[in-house]
Write a protein that holds these residues in place. Structure first.
Motif, PDB file in Angstrom:
ATOM      1  N   LYS A  28      -9.065  -7.549   5.072  1.00 24.71           N
ATOM      2  CA  LYS A  28      -7.935  -7.060   4.782  1.00 24.71           C
ATOM      3  C   LYS A  28      -6.864  -7.936   4.026  1.00 24.71           C
ATOM      4  O   LYS A  28      -5.830  -7.320   3.413  1.00 24.71           O
ATOM      5  CB  LYS A  28      -7.235  -6.531   5.972  1.00 24.71           C
ATOM      6  CG  LYS A  28      -8.134  -5.334   6.677  1.00 24.71           C
ATOM      7  CD  LYS A  28      -7.399  -4.666   7.829  1.00 24.71           C
ATOM      8  CE  LYS A  28      -8.280  -3.673   8.408  1.00 24.71           C
ATOM      9  NZ  LYS A  28      -8.104  -2.195   7.800  1.00 24.71           N
ATOM     10  N   HIS A  34      -4.551  -3.471   3.576  1.00 22.00           N
ATOM     11  CA  HIS A  34      -3.414  -3.258   4.046  1.00 22.00           C
ATOM     12  C   HIS A  34      -2.603  -4.333   4.727  1.00 22.00           C
ATOM     13  O   HIS A  34      -1.276  -4.489   4.384  1.00 22.00           O
ATOM     14  CB  HIS A  34      -3.753  -2.167   5.246  1.00 22.00           C
ATOM     15  CG  HIS A  34      -2.323  -1.542   5.809  1.00 22.00           C
ATOM     16  ND1 HIS A  34      -1.577  -0.407   5.165  1.00 22.00           N
ATOM     17  CD2 HIS A  34      -1.634  -1.950   6.940  1.00 22.00           C
ATOM     18  CE1 HIS A  34      -0.720  -0.115   5.969  1.00 22.00           C
ATOM     19  NE2 HIS A  34      -0.637  -1.065   6.953  1.00 22.00           N
ATOM     20  N   ALA A  35      -3.263  -5.259   5.263  1.00 20.71           N
ATOM     21  CA  ALA A  35      -2.806  -6.436   5.742  1.00 20.71           C
ATOM     22  C   ALA A  35      -2.142  -7.385   4.635  1.00 20.71           C
ATOM     23  O   ALA A  35      -0.849  -7.627   4.642  1.00 20.71           O
ATOM     24  CB  ALA A  35      -3.713  -7.328   6.623  1.00 20.71           C
ATOM     25  N   CYS A  81      -2.649  -5.035  11.749  1.00 14.44           N
ATOM     26  CA  CYS A  81      -3.286  -4.363  10.695  1.00 14.44           C
ATOM     27  C   CYS A  81      -4.670  -4.102  11.020  1.00 14.44           C
ATOM     28  O   CYS A  81      -5.589  -4.220  10.013  1.00 14.44           O
ATOM     29  CB  CYS A  81      -2.878  -4.775   9.432  1.00 14.44           C
ATOM     30  SG  CYS A  81      -1.211  -4.664   8.757  1.00 14.44           S
ATOM     31  N   GLN A 105       1.129  -0.299  12.917  1.00 19.03           N
ATOM     32  CA  GLN A 105       1.142   0.606  11.832  1.00 19.03           C
ATOM     33  C   GLN A 105       0.153   1.975  11.942  1.00 19.03           C
ATOM     34  O   GLN A 105      -0.202   2.186  13.126  1.00 19.03           O
ATOM     35  CB  GLN A 105       0.239  -0.296  10.669  1.00 19.03           C
ATOM     36  CG  GLN A 105       1.151  -1.496  10.243  1.00 19.03           C
ATOM     37  CD  GLN A 105       2.221  -1.472   9.849  1.00 19.03           C
ATOM     38  OE1 GLN A 105       2.654  -0.919   8.773  1.00 19.03           O
ATOM     39  NE2 GLN A 105       3.361  -1.403  10.613  1.00 19.03           N
ATOM     40  N   CYS A 128       4.971   2.620   9.400  1.00 23.77           N
ATOM     41  CA  CYS A 128       4.309   1.948   8.382  1.00 23.77           C
ATOM     42  C   CYS A 128       5.209   1.034   7.481  1.00 23.77           C
ATOM     43  O   CYS A 128       6.202   1.585   7.029  1.00 23.77           O
ATOM     44  CB  CYS A 128       3.548   2.886   7.500  1.00 23.77           C
ATOM     45  SG  CYS A 128       2.555   1.929   6.249  1.00 23.77           S
TER      46      CYS A 128
END
Length: 165
Positions: A28, A34-35, A81, A105, A128
């Motif tokens: 990630k 995402h992270a 995340c 999230q 988010c």
């Protein structure tokens, strides 16, 4: 001349003045998933934000911490995340690190984690981070925009022009 740092509201009492730890894993952060995106957005807003992932040394020149214990006393908000099954020690780790809020999230929250947070006195925020976006330039515009999970009908803040509300 020292410019005063602007403080922007983000979600449910969280502002850009808070300090953040973004929890992810190698994939990630290294693959810009995402992270990494969450870390980047918070960093672009001028927040103090620490990436946390075991086995990652650095990301874009920033030190990546192996766990939350290394950040004890430094963060007020943790942004996980990872899926709930990878967050078994999250609440205990957050409590030990002195964190007061966890910003879950999409797909990271679970009823069990909610109950653990309530028992530990940790505030739960859901939503988010990627709804937040900044456009640098002469006029710095910052606003909420829908991310992949939210769509166009999601609640948004009023339009901000010329850096003001």
């Amino acid at each position: 001349m020292v410019r005063e740092k602007k403080v922007y509201p983000l979600a449910h009492g969280i502002t850009t003045q808070d300090t953040f730890a973004v929890l992810g894993d190698t994939l990630k952060f290294i693959k810009h998933k995402h992270a990494w995106k969450v870390w980047r957005v918070l960093k672009d807003f001028g927040c103090t934000v620490y990436p946390v992932a075991d086995g990652v040394g650095r990301v874009e020149g920033s030190k990546v911490y192996a766990n939350l214990a290394q950040l004890t006393g430094k963060v007020t908000v943790i942004v996980p995340c990872l899926l709930p099954e990878k967050l078994k020690t999250l609440v205990a780790d957050a409590s030990s690190a002195g964190c007061t809020k966890i910003w879950f999230q999409e797909q990271t929250w679970s009823k069990d984690l909610q109950q653990e947070c309530e028992s530990a006195g940790i505030e739960v925020i859901r939503g988010c981070v990627l709804r937040h976006k900044t456009y640098p330039g002469k006029v710095s515009l910052r606003y909420l925009s829908p991310c992949y999970w939210h769509g166009l009908r999601d609640e948004k803040v009023p339009i901000k022009r010329f850096g003001r509300y």
